[in-house]
Each structure stands twice: as structure tokens, then as C-alpha cells.
Design a protein around this motif. Structure first.
Motif, PDB file in Angstrom:
ATOM      1  N   ARG A   1      34.449  18.388  88.272  1.00 49.84           N
ATOM      2  CA  ARG A   1      32.834  17.987  88.415  1.00 49.84           C
ATOM      3  C   ARG A   1      33.067  16.289  88.287  1.00 49.84           C
ATOM      4  NH1 ARG A   1      28.613  19.438  85.082  1.00 49.84           N
ATOM      5  NH2 ARG A   1      30.519  20.225  83.287  1.00 49.84           N
ATOM      6  N   PRO A   2      32.243  15.196  88.862  1.00 54.42           N
ATOM      7  CA  PRO A   2      31.860  13.813  88.646  1.00 54.42           C
ATOM      8  C   PRO A   2      31.348  13.491  87.412  1.00 54.42           C
ATOM      9  CG  PRO A   2      30.607  14.747  90.626  1.00 54.42           C
ATOM     10  CD  PRO A   2      31.499  15.837  90.047  1.00 54.42           C
ATOM     11  N   HIS A   3      31.462  12.435  86.734  1.00 58.64           N
ATOM     12  CA  HIS A   3      30.951  11.799  86.073  1.00 58.64           C
ATOM     13  C   HIS A   3      30.770   9.954  85.977  1.00 58.64           C
ATOM     14  CE1 HIS A   3      30.556   9.867  81.924  1.00 58.64           C
ATOM     15  NE2 HIS A   3      29.409  11.065  81.676  1.00 58.64           N
ATOM     16  N   VAL A   4      28.870  10.037  86.304  1.00 57.19           N
ATOM     17  CA  VAL A   4      28.749   8.583  86.987  1.00 57.19           C
ATOM     18  C   VAL A   4      28.494   8.098  85.400  1.00 57.19           C
ATOM     19  CG1 VAL A   4      27.894   6.719  88.455  1.00 57.19           C
ATOM     20  CG2 VAL A   4      28.767   9.151  89.208  1.00 57.19           C
ATOM     21  N   THR A   5      28.410   6.543  84.694  1.00 63.33           N
ATOM     22  CA  THR A   5      27.825   6.146  83.850  1.00 63.33           C
ATOM     23  C   THR A   5      27.745   4.048  84.279  1.00 63.33           C
ATOM     24  OG1 THR A   5      27.732   5.934  81.309  1.00 63.33           O
ATOM     25  CG2 THR A   5      29.171   5.870  82.440  1.00 63.33           C
ATOM     26  N   PRO A   6      26.719   3.477  83.961  1.00 61.96           N
ATOM     27  CA  PRO A   6      27.048   2.236  83.663  1.00 61.96           C
ATOM     28  C   PRO A   6      27.613   1.606  82.393  1.00 61.96           C
ATOM     29  CG  PRO A   6      24.356   2.796  83.099  1.00 61.96           C
ATOM     30  CD  PRO A   6      25.288   4.228  83.450  1.00 61.96           C
TER      31      PRO A   6
ATOM     32  N   ALA B   1      43.336   3.599  85.099  1.00 60.72           N
ATOM     33  CA  ALA B   1      42.285   3.453  84.231  1.00 60.72           C
ATOM     34  C   ALA B   1      43.567   3.763  83.367  1.00 60.72           C
ATOM     35  CB  ALA B   1      40.957   3.984  83.614  1.00 60.72           C
ATOM     36  N   ARG B   2      44.126   2.487  82.712  1.00 65.57           N
ATOM     37  CA  ARG B   2      45.571   2.377  81.507  1.00 65.57           C
ATOM     38  C   ARG B   2      45.027   1.454  80.385  1.00 65.57           C
ATOM     39  NH1 ARG B   2      49.057  -1.808  84.050  1.00 65.57           N
ATOM     40  NH2 ARG B   2      50.312  -0.912  82.154  1.00 65.57           N
ATOM     41  N   GLN B   3      45.055   2.449  79.187  1.00 62.08           N
ATOM     42  CA  GLN B   3      44.721   1.626  77.956  1.00 62.08           C
ATOM     43  C   GLN B   3      45.119   0.821  77.253  1.00 62.08           C
ATOM     44  OE1 GLN B   3      43.893   5.107  75.133  1.00 62.08           O
ATOM     45  NE2 GLN B   3      43.934   3.426  73.514  1.00 62.08           N
ATOM     46  N   VAL B   4      44.347  -0.488  77.349  1.00 56.01           N
ATOM     47  CA  VAL B   4      45.143  -1.328  76.560  1.00 56.01           C
ATOM     48  C   VAL B   4      44.818  -1.853  75.194  1.00 56.01           C
ATOM     49  CG1 VAL B   4      44.686  -4.132  76.806  1.00 56.01           C
ATOM     50  CG2 VAL B   4      44.212  -2.475  78.769  1.00 56.01           C
ATOM     51  N   THR B   5      46.526  -1.422  73.970  1.00 53.05           N
ATOM     52  CA  THR B   5      46.452  -1.690  73.188  1.00 53.05           C
ATOM     53  C   THR B   5      46.909  -3.021  72.355  1.00 53.05           C
ATOM     54  OG1 THR B   5      48.885  -0.305  73.543  1.00 53.05           O
ATOM     55  CG2 THR B   5      46.914   0.836  73.002  1.00 53.05           C
ATOM     56  N   ASP B   6      48.101  -3.659  73.796  1.00 55.98           N
ATOM     57  CA  ASP B   6      48.323  -4.629  73.191  1.00 55.98           C
ATOM     58  C   ASP B   6      47.602  -6.113  72.683  1.00 55.98           C
ATOM     59  OD1 ASP B   6      50.967  -6.799  72.920  1.00 55.98           O
ATOM     60  OD2 ASP B   6      48.913  -8.394  73.972  1.00 55.98           O
ATOM     61  N   GLU B   7      47.732  -5.868  71.670  1.00 63.57           N
ATOM     62  CA  GLU B   7      46.500  -6.825  70.401  1.00 63.57           C
ATOM     63  C   GLU B   7      46.225  -8.583  70.657  1.00 63.57           C
ATOM     64  OE1 GLU B   7      46.089  -6.466  66.495  1.00 63.57           O
ATOM     65  OE2 GLU B   7      46.039  -3.883  66.535  1.00 63.57           O
ATOM     66  N   ALA B   8      47.365  -9.089  71.771  1.00 61.59           N
ATOM     67  CA  ALA B   8      47.132 -10.387  72.051  1.00 61.59           C
ATOM     68  C   ALA B   8      46.123 -10.181  72.909  1.00 61.59           C
ATOM     69  CB  ALA B   8      48.474 -10.929  72.624  1.00 61.59           C
ATOM     70  N   ARG B   9      46.349  -9.264  74.145  1.00 64.43           N
ATOM     71  CA  ARG B   9      45.339  -8.880  75.342  1.00 64.43           C
ATOM     72  C   ARG B   9      44.186  -8.157  74.951  1.00 64.43           C
ATOM     73  NH1 ARG B   9      47.273  -5.247  79.475  1.00 64.43           N
ATOM     74  NH2 ARG B   9      45.389  -5.964  80.842  1.00 64.43           N
ATOM     75  N   LEU B  10      44.172  -7.422  73.763  1.00 61.37           N
ATOM     76  CA  LEU B  10      42.891  -7.461  73.367  1.00 61.37           C
ATOM     77  C   LEU B  10      42.489  -8.342  73.049  1.00 61.37           C
ATOM     78  CD1 LEU B  10      43.797  -4.160  71.780  1.00 61.37           C
ATOM     79  CD2 LEU B  10      42.332  -4.452  73.531  1.00 61.37           C
ATOM     80  N   SER B  11      43.048  -9.778  72.672  1.00 63.02           N
ATOM     81  CA  SER B  11      41.738 -10.987  71.461  1.00 63.02           C
ATOM     82  C   SER B  11      41.701 -11.230  73.059  1.00 63.02           C
ATOM     83  CB  SER B  11      42.958 -11.137  71.091  1.00 63.02           C
ATOM     84  OG  SER B  11      43.308 -10.737  69.870  1.00 63.02           O
ATOM     85  N   ARG B  12      42.641 -11.462  74.440  1.00 63.89           N
ATOM     86  CA  ARG B  12      41.785 -12.539  75.121  1.00 63.89           C
ATOM     87  C   ARG B  12      40.769 -11.666  76.170  1.00 63.89           C
ATOM     88  NH1 ARG B  12      46.047 -12.386  79.477  1.00 63.89           N
ATOM     89  NH2 ARG B  12      44.155 -14.111  80.528  1.00 63.89           N
ATOM     90  N   LEU B  13      40.709 -10.537  76.118  1.00 60.18           N
ATOM     91  CA  LEU B  13      39.636  -9.936  76.626  1.00 60.18           C
ATOM     92  C   LEU B  13      38.473  -9.893  75.707  1.00 60.18           C
ATOM     93  CD1 LEU B  13      41.800  -6.389  77.905  1.00 60.18           C
ATOM     94  CD2 LEU B  13      40.044  -7.752  79.379  1.00 60.18           C
ATOM     95  N   ALA B  14      38.759  -9.861  74.222  1.00 59.70           N
ATOM     96  CA  ALA B  14      37.090  -9.823  73.513  1.00 59.70           C
ATOM     97  C   ALA B  14      36.710 -11.132  74.055  1.00 59.70           C
ATOM     98  CB  ALA B  14      37.791  -9.755  71.947  1.00 59.70           C
ATOM     99  N   THR B  15      37.380 -12.163  73.543  1.00 61.25           N
ATOM    100  CA  THR B  15      36.688 -13.007  74.418  1.00 61.25           C
ATOM    101  C   THR B  15      35.821 -13.593  74.830  1.00 61.25           C
ATOM    102  OG1 THR B  15      38.641 -14.883  73.030  1.00 61.25           O
ATOM    103  CG2 THR B  15      37.589 -16.159  74.170  1.00 61.25           C
TER     104      THR B  15
ATOM    105  N   SER C   1      42.070  13.008  80.693  1.00 61.44           N
ATOM    106  CA  SER C   1      42.906  14.506  81.561  1.00 61.44           C
ATOM    107  C   SER C   1      43.267  13.448  82.898  1.00 61.44           C
ATOM    108  CB  SER C   1      42.166  15.105  81.660  1.00 61.44           C
ATOM    109  OG  SER C   1      40.342  15.258  81.728  1.00 61.44           O
ATOM    110  N   ASN C   2      42.468  12.943  83.638  1.00 57.74           N
ATOM    111  CA  ASN C   2      42.667  11.816  84.479  1.00 57.74           C
ATOM    112  C   ASN C   2      42.095  10.840  84.595  1.00 57.74           C
ATOM    113  OD1 ASN C   2      42.382  11.939  87.947  1.00 57.74           O
ATOM    114  ND2 ASN C   2      41.638  12.959  88.182  1.00 57.74           N
TER     115      ASN C   2
ATOM    116  N   VAL D   1      36.464  11.712  86.656  1.00 61.86           N
ATOM    117  CA  VAL D   1      36.039  13.397  86.721  1.00 61.86           C
ATOM    118  C   VAL D   1      36.032  13.980  85.677  1.00 61.86           C
ATOM    119  CG1 VAL D   1      37.506  15.011  88.242  1.00 61.86           C
ATOM    120  CG2 VAL D   1      37.168  13.226  89.604  1.00 61.86           C
ATOM    121  N   ARG D   2      35.090  14.679  85.547  1.00 63.10           N
ATOM    122  CA  ARG D   2      35.470  15.919  84.492  1.00 63.10           C
ATOM    123  C   ARG D   2      36.974  16.190  84.340  1.00 63.10           C
ATOM    124  NH1 ARG D   2      30.364  15.865  82.009  1.00 63.10           N
ATOM    125  NH2 ARG D   2      28.693  15.040  83.550  1.00 63.10           N
TER     126      ARG D   2
END
Length: 174
Positions: free
Chosen positions: A47-52, A103-117, A78-79, A42-43
Motif C-alpha cells: 500500500r502507498p504512504h504519503v506524508t509532507p 532513498a539512501r541513508q546518510v551516515t557520514d558525519e561530515a556530510r551530516l554536518s553540512r546537511l544540518a547547516t 523494505s523498499n 511503499v508499505r
């Protein structure tokens, strides 16, 4: 975080007479295998926003990334409420899955490394990311990573039509 089992409901109003609810395990397999998702945010003006985009399922949540100045990142500042959708555009077959959550931002680098893999394993070397400073870094520059643990999800089976709703327990906070 282990996947939490949701409460499962079949809505008979939108289901064939002989339909049964789709198992969460079936929907989760669809989320794990799907290549393209549609993110709805949501903007700030409502207004809605949709993206692939592409996404990976890991630790009971969908994860996606985006540049800090892209519209979806601005919207999420903002939302945090959003919806991720995947499925088939065929009317007579397949399973469409809709995941609602925050949506929650992930900043933990160990988790980010698992996600990158996980990204590279699922999508190939074009989706290789280095991890530093609490974000992904790739050919497109810095990318923020978000997780969406489902609060509610819907499954729309086609062919023998059924509409299943899954309600999840409150996600644990990390």
C-alpha cells in the motif's frame, strides 16, 4: 557530488502547442527554494504512504530526515524506491516538480554536518540538529537522514502548460 545534467524531453501530449521544455536549472531552483515536499513510499504490504516533510537540496540530491520508528523509515527499510513532490496548488500558475529515486541513508558525519547547516540555514533555528552516531539529534530525538538522487524527474508548468521529463545518468555511489 556535482549536479549531473539530465536528458530533457518535452511531452507534447500534455503540453500547450507553443510550450518548450523547462530547463533543469529552473526545476533545481524550485527544489532548492521549496519549503514543503510530499514523500511517497511503499508499505511492506504494497500500500502507498504519503506524508509532507521538509527537505534540502545539496550535492545533486534531495535530503530529508525522519525518526527510525516512523512509517516512512519502516517503509524505506523494505523498499528504497520513493517519490518527492513539491509545487503549487494553483492550477493556472507555477511549476510542480516530481523527483523519483531511491532513498539512501546518510551516515557520514561530515556530510551530516553540512546537511544540518543547510537545514538550519533554510528553515531557521527550529530546525537545528546536532550530529552524532551517524544521525541528526534534535528536540524530537534521533533522526535518520536520507538522500534521494533523482533517476527521473518531471516538471509540470502551469499557465502555459508543459510537461518536461528529465532522465539522469546513474548516480555515483559514495
Amino acid at each position: 557530488m556535482a549536479d549531473k545534467e539530465p536528458v530533457t524531453d518535452l511531452d507534447p501530449r500534455y503540453s500547450s502547442e507553443s510550450a518548450s521544455p523547462t530547463a533543469w536549472a529552473t526545476a533545481r531552483e524550485r527544489l532548492e527554494a521549496a519549503e514543503v515536499f510530499w514523500l511517497s513510499t511503499v508499505r511492506p504490504d504494497g500500500r502507498p504512504h504519503v506524508t509532507p516533510l521538509v527537505s534540502v537540496w545539496l550535492d545533486g540530491a534531495l535530503h530529508f530526515c525522519t525518526g527510525p520508528q516512523e512509517r516512512k523509515a519502516k517503509n524505506l527499510r523494505s523498499n528504497r524506491n520513493c517519490v518527492l513532490t513539491t509545487g503549487s496548488n494553483a492550477l493556472g500558475e507555477g511549476l510542480d516538480v516530481v523527483v523519483e529515486g531511491q532513498a539512501r541513508q546518510v551516515t557520514d558525519e561530515a556530510r551530516l554536518s553540512r546537511l544540518a547547516t543547510a537545514y538550519e540555514s533554510k528553515y531557521g533555528s527550529d530546525w537545528h540538529f546536532d550530529v552524532r552516531d551517524g544521525a541528526f539529534h534534535g528536540e524530537g530525538g534521533r533522526a535518520l537522514v536520507y538522500e534521494v538522487a533523482p533517476t527521473t524527474a518531471f516538471g509540470f508548468a502551469k499557465g502555459a502548460y508543459s510537461q518536461t521529463r528529465w532522465l539522469f545518468p546513474e548516480p555515483s555511489r559514495r
